[in-house]
Design an enzyme around this catalytic site. Structure first.
Site, PDB file in Angstrom:
ATOM      1  N   CYS A  58      29.740  27.442   9.686  1.00  0.00           N
ATOM      2  CA  CYS A  58      31.080  28.004   9.885  1.00  0.00           C
ATOM      3  C   CYS A  58      31.334  29.116   8.873  1.00  0.00           C
ATOM      4  CB  CYS A  58      32.142  26.921   9.768  1.00  0.00           C
ATOM      5  SG  CYS A  58      31.984  25.627  11.020  1.00  0.00           S
ATOM      6  N   SER A  59      30.901  28.882   7.656  1.00  0.00           N
ATOM      7  CA  SER A  59      31.042  29.870   6.599  1.00  0.00           C
ATOM      8  C   SER A  59      30.248  31.137   6.940  1.00  0.00           C
ATOM      9  CB  SER A  59      30.548  29.256   5.283  1.00  0.00           C
ATOM     10  OG  SER A  59      30.682  30.156   4.230  1.00  0.00           O
TER      11      SER A  59
END
Length: 160
Positions: A58-59
């Site tokens: 996600c990062s």
């Protein structure tokens, strides 16, 4: 279109996402407290959806689209997760990200059929990318495997 969502190869949920046609309208609040309504945006909109900002993929996804947002003023970039606004603010501060990030209150995930209905991430959103032009979904990628990154180039190409 029902699809299975896996995490590291293990089925964790089934979803029935909206992938084409009219884009369901939504209004969510950004990290500065501004209301962002899809139908009010005039440029092509690239919507990056992810389950949890505090995880590696996600990062990576959010940082990648943040870099693209800085280069493409002709596109409105929205990143959406159902992390709390405070979790999102803390992550953005730590990572130096300044793009539009929206905390889903449940309305977006329900409208787009992206809420994981089962498993350890129950209630989170399936990783996906949408491009909306003039109220229509012109591109969608729903990742069946949560640990995969989206096809960034294809999504950007669809905005043209």
């Amino acid at each position: 279109m029902t699809m299975n969502i896996t995490s590291h190869g293990e089925k964790i949920a089934t979803i029935n996402p909206t992938t084409s046609g009219d884009a369901p309208d939504f209004e969510l609040t950004d990290l500065k407290g501004n209301k962002i309504k899809l139908s009010k945006l005039e440029k092509p909109v690239l919507i990056s959806v992810f389950p949890d900002i505090n995880t590696r993929v996600c990062s990576l996804q959010t940082k990648h689209f943040n870099l693209e947002a800085a280069k493409h003023s002709e596109i409105d970039f929205l990143s959406i997760s159902n992390n709390t606004a405070d979790e999102q603010k803390n992550w953005c501060a730590a990572e130096g990200v300044d793009m539009t990030i929206l905390a889903d209150d449940g309305t977006f995930g329900q409208a787009y059929g992206l809420v994981l209905n089962d498993g350890p991430l129950k209630g989170r959103l399936a990783r996906s990318v949408f491009v909306v032009k003039e109220g229509q979904i012109v591109y969608s990628e729903i990742l069946a495997e949560l640990s995969d990154e989206p096809n960034y180039e294809k999504a950007l190409e669809a905005t043209k």
